[in-house]
Design an enzyme around this catalytic site. Structure first.
Site, PDB file in Angstrom:
ATOM      1  CB  CYS A   2      -0.278   6.643 -12.460  1.00  0.00           C
ATOM      2  SG  CYS A   2      -0.109   8.397 -12.788  1.00  0.00           S
ATOM      3  NE  ARG A  27      -1.046   2.652  -7.385  1.00  0.00           N
ATOM      4  CZ  ARG A  27      -0.291   2.446  -6.310  1.00  0.00           C
ATOM      5  NH1 ARG A  27      -0.769   1.738  -5.316  1.00  0.00           N
ATOM      6  NH2 ARG A  27       0.910   2.945  -6.208  1.00  0.00           N
ATOM      7  CD1 TRP A  79      -5.441  12.005  -9.574  1.00  0.00           C
ATOM      8  CD2 TRP A  79      -3.475  12.247  -8.559  1.00  0.00           C
ATOM      9  NE1 TRP A  79      -5.598  12.951  -8.601  1.00  0.00           N
ATOM     10  CE2 TRP A  79      -4.406  13.119  -7.955  1.00  0.00           C
ATOM     11  CE3 TRP A  79      -2.184  12.233  -8.067  1.00  0.00           C
ATOM     12  CZ2 TRP A  79      -4.079  13.968  -6.918  1.00  0.00           C
ATOM     13  CZ3 TRP A  79      -1.858  13.083  -7.015  1.00  0.00           C
ATOM     14  CH2 TRP A  79      -2.801  13.943  -6.461  1.00  0.00           C
ATOM     15  CG  ASN A 105       3.051   6.128 -10.263  1.00  0.00           C
ATOM     16  OD1 ASN A 105       2.647   7.284 -10.227  1.00  0.00           O
ATOM     17  ND2 ASN A 105       3.155   5.372  -9.187  1.00  0.00           N
ATOM     18  N   GLY A 106       5.042   8.637 -11.556  1.00  0.00           N
ATOM     19  CA  GLY A 106       6.061   9.407 -10.847  1.00  0.00           C
ATOM     20  C   GLY A 106       6.219  10.764 -11.518  1.00  0.00           C
ATOM     21  CD  GLU A 492      -9.494  10.879   9.944  1.00  0.00           C
ATOM     22  OE1 GLU A 492      -8.597  11.703   9.658  1.00  0.00           O
ATOM     23  OE2 GLU A 492      -9.892  10.021   9.158  1.00  0.00           O
ATOM     24  CE  LYS A 496     -11.700   9.506   6.207  1.00  0.00           C
ATOM     25  NZ  LYS A 496     -10.455   9.985   6.605  1.00  0.00           N
ATOM     26  CD  GLU A 499     -10.822  11.991   2.818  1.00  0.00           C
ATOM     27  OE1 GLU A 499      -9.990  11.935   1.898  1.00  0.00           O
ATOM     28  OE2 GLU A 499     -10.631  11.456   3.916  1.00  0.00           O
ATOM     29  CG  HIS A 515      -9.717  31.691  21.636  1.00  0.00           C
ATOM     30  ND1 HIS A 515      -9.310  32.701  22.476  1.00  0.00           N
ATOM     31  CD2 HIS A 515      -9.801  30.573  22.400  1.00  0.00           C
ATOM     32  CE1 HIS A 515      -9.117  32.221  23.680  1.00  0.00           C
ATOM     33  NE2 HIS A 515      -9.405  30.935  23.679  1.00  0.00           N
ATOM     34  CE  LYS A 614      -6.324   4.260   0.633  1.00  0.00           C
ATOM     35  NZ  LYS A 614      -7.147   4.800   1.764  1.00  0.00           N
TER      36      LYS A 614
HETATM   37  C1  AGP Z   1      -7.287  10.148   4.163  1.00  0.00           C
HETATM   38  O1  AGP Z   1      -8.695   9.950   4.253  1.00  0.00           O
HETATM   39  C2  AGP Z   1      -6.889  10.909   2.965  1.00  0.00           C
HETATM   40  N1  AGP Z   1      -7.300  10.243   1.787  1.00  0.00           N
HETATM   41  C3  AGP Z   1      -5.461  11.371   2.926  1.00  0.00           C
HETATM   42  O2  AGP Z   1      -5.415  12.477   3.788  1.00  0.00           O
HETATM   43  C4  AGP Z   1      -4.356  10.393   3.371  1.00  0.00           C
HETATM   44  O3  AGP Z   1      -4.484  10.113   4.745  1.00  0.00           O
HETATM   45  C5  AGP Z   1      -2.995  11.081   3.149  1.00  0.00           C
HETATM   46  O4  AGP Z   1      -2.839  11.310   1.770  1.00  0.00           O
HETATM   47  C6  AGP Z   1      -1.810  10.268   3.677  1.00  0.00           C
HETATM   48  O5  AGP Z   1      -1.741   9.051   2.974  1.00  0.00           O
HETATM   49  P1  AGP Z   1      -0.772   7.889   3.557  1.00  0.00           P
HETATM   50  O6  AGP Z   1      -1.307   7.525   4.906  1.00  0.00           O
HETATM   51  O7  AGP Z   1      -0.880   6.791   2.561  1.00  0.00           O
HETATM   52  O8  AGP Z   1       0.609   8.469   3.654  1.00  0.00           O
END
Ligand code: AGP
Length: 619
Positions: A2, A27, A79, A105-106, A492, A496, A499, A515, A614
């Site tokens: 959050c 966030r 969040w 937050n937490g 990766e 991308k 997500e 396989h 994020k």
């Molecule tokens: C990356 O595009 C994602 N949003 C997510 O996988 C992110 O890399 C992951 O949550 C790890 O976050 P961090 O690098 O802040 O630990």
């Protein structure tokens, strides 16, 4: 995760808090709210709360033209972790006496036990959240114990297990804010005019001051306009605040003319990689300077194994690092999902060296995994992007990636900066251990130093990549394939795409196609190959031919001038030639642009994709 913002000072608080919440929306953005203390002349002050489901823009609309005066306020963008996003579960939360309000937050792990006790004492809690329990507990302690708010917060937090970053305001003490944290980030800004700012990270504070104090775990700050800033621990020890000067500028967090933060951050990569390399590669002396490594050289020199802990994109950077360290330093590497590692009762030896990779430095699973490793006696080296973040402070040593604030939820420049830093470390450790011949080391650091200019060249193909993206906006699946250093890049690229465009995509080692995944190939399926000229190029070429023979739609990333692979592809993207070990820094860029453009064409919210935040500071 959050976003938390608070202000106390001479100016009207609401506009400061609202603009701060906007800067923190990445966030968490499923509900938002503010609490402000309104002074009423000779009558008692009133505590006003406004909160609503949805984004900060909904909150602004909800407040409308209402004149919320007052110079002390707290704000929160949520969040959800406990309780669905709705108006009641939105923060701030107030207690029964309507005297104090809190933002959090937490996760309070023992909140249900505390909730029962509070119910038995007559507290009526309205929401499903753990945070509301906290504000009632603090009030209960304050009133029954006849304590000051500061002491009540301290006593209450001693009963709490879990993670918190909290700020509380008290209608009866309108010149004071109380802030506290454990495992969730909190930064205090010190204004020239005596004002105080509190936020989850520095971005809402930057427009007002560069002087900040990072709260550490189990520290409680009392921000009093008359008595100043005081910090005590939950165990009641005094802490001297350590004031630091922020180095990030306000414009670095604006979009800078791009449509989205993600696009800005993709195009920032020549600079962000340059910044990651800056001062660490000395071509004249022919060396890499990494004090975080050299100050603990015995740990690296005697490491029998490197364990890499990370999540998501950072985990993919860890996979690239596995190839780097095994090639250059000849140290066995294991790359672990932090969330698996922390619960698996892992075997950790004292001569293990742990590398924790995290852009935010606040990922709960990564933080917990580090603590598991530290408890077992391993040395932890943190690679983070956020200065002063929890993981960076929990690590024994480390190196910042210096990519600058990454606002887009999808990580791009942080990924390439992580790889740049990890490459330097692998080269440095390799040559220092005598595993990497010096002349190859010198050639590689010189080539690495030139990577930012090559990234600029790759970015010049953005228009071509946009045209390719237009072909795939209706796709429902995609396959990304690569070998060696390009296997993590395939993973990766797939992450991308899924997500931000919500198209299902999978990354695979190209050889694994036989396989199983080859059954997926048909004329509708986009198959993205990352096939630069390297030792496994010929093998990848055969895999491309296998896909072509089955009618797959081929997008191939090739080394510029490579006609052979290009002749097999439906769409070709070229990257400059470079050493295989450095190629991920180039080949990942077109995949970022491809996913970005597909997502935009599909009308997706690129910077704030659904269900994502994020930084995942909860399990
Ligand atoms: C990356 O595009 C994602 N949003 C997510 O996988 C992110 O890399 C992951 O949550 C790890 O976050 P961090 O690098 O802040 O630990």
């Amino acid at each position: 995760m959050c976003g938390i913002v608070a202000y106390i000072g001479p100016k009207p608080a609401l506009p400061i808090v609202i603009s701060g919440l906007k800067r923190l929306e990445s966030r968490g953005y499923d509900s938002a709210g503010v609490a402000i203390i309104e002074s009423n002349g000779n009558n008692p002050d009133t505590l006003v709360l406004r909160k609503i489901k949805g984004k900060v823009s909904n909150l602004i609309e909800h407040i409308g033209e209402e004149e919320l005066k007052g110079t002390v306020a707290i704000g929160h963008t949520r969040w959800a972790t406990h309780g669905p996003p709705n108006d009641i579960n939105a923060h701030p939360h107030r207690a029964s006496s309507d005297r104090i309000a809190l933002i959090h937050n937490g996760i309070i792990e023992n909140y249900s036990t505390i909730k029962k006790t509070l119910h038995n004492r007559g507290h009526a809690l309205l929401s499903d959240t753990d945070s509301e329990v906290l504000v009632h507990l603090i009030e209960e302690v304050m009133i029954s114990g006849k304590m000051s708010l500061g002491n009540a917060v301290r006593v209450a937090l001693k009963q709490v297990t879990g993670a918190y970053a909290i700020v509380i305001i008290d209608r009866e003490n309108p010149t004071t804010l109380i802030a506290a944290r454990k495992s969730s980030p909190l930064v205090i800004g010190l204004g020239e005019d005596g004002a105080y700012y509190v936020a989850s990270d520095a971005t809402p504070i930057i427009p007002y001051t560069k002087n900040v104090v990072y709260l550490n775990d189990e520290e409680i700050a009392t921000l009093d306009l008359d008595k100043g800033l005081k910090i005590r621990t939950v165990s009641n020890k005094t802490v001297i605040p350590e004031i630091q000067a922020l180095e990030i500028e306000i414009e670095s967090i604006e979009k800078g003319g791009y449509d989205h933060f993600m696009l800005k951050e993709i195009f920032e990569q020549p600079k962000s990689i340059r910044d990651s390399l800056r001062g660490r590669i000395d071509l004249k002396k022919g060396e890499v300077r990494m004090s975080g490594v050299d100050d603990h050289w015995d740990k690296w020199n005697n490491a029998s194994r490197i364990i890499i802990l990370a999540c998501g994109t950072s985990w993919h950077a860890g996979l690239v690092a596995e190839y780097l360290f095994e090639e250059f330093a000849r140290i066995p590497v294991e790359v672990e999902y932090a969330s698996e590692f922390r619960y698996r009762n892992p075997i950790i030896r004292k001569d293990d060296l742990v590398i924790a990779i995290s852009q935010s430095g606040e990922t709960a699973d990564s933080l917990a995994a580090i603590k598991t490793a530290k408890d077992a006696g391993a040395h932890v080296f943190g690679v983070c992007n956020v200065v002063g973040s929890s993981i960076s402070r929990e690590s024994h040593s480390g190196a910042y990636t210096r990519a600058g604030p990454e606002i887009g939820v999808a990580s791009t420049k942080a990924f390439t900066s992580q790889i740049a830093v990890l490459t330097m470390i692998a080269l440095h450790v390799g040559v220092k251990k005598g595993k990497l011949p010096r002349e190859r080391f010198l050639r590689l650091i010189s080539e690495l130093n030139g990577i930012p200019e090559l990234v600029t060249k790759v970015l010049k193909q953005a228009e071509l990549i946009d045209s390719i993206a237009a072909e795939f906006t209706e796709s429902i699946n995609a396959l990304y394939l690569g070998r060696g250093y390009q296997f993590p890049v395939a993973l990766e690229g797939a992450l991308k795409l899924k997500e931000i465009s919500y198209i299902h995509a999978e990354g695979y080692p190209a050889a694994e196609m036989k396989h199983g995944p080859i059954a997926l190939i048909d004329e509708k399926l986009p198959v993205v190959f990352i096939a630069p000229k390297d030792d496994v190029y010929e093998k990848v070429l055969s895999n491309i031919q296998e896909v072509k023979a089955r009618g797959g739609r081929l997008v191939v990333v090739v080394t510029e001038g490579d006609k052979e692979a290009a002749s097999l592809a439906d769409y070709v993207i070229e990257v400059p030639r470079c050493d295989a070990s450095l190629a991920p820094l180039l080949t990942s860029i077109p995949l970022q642009l491809l996913s970005y453009k597909i997502a935009v064409l599909r009308g997706c919210n690129v910077d704030q994709p659904r269900n994502l935040a994020k930084s995942v500071t909860v399990e």
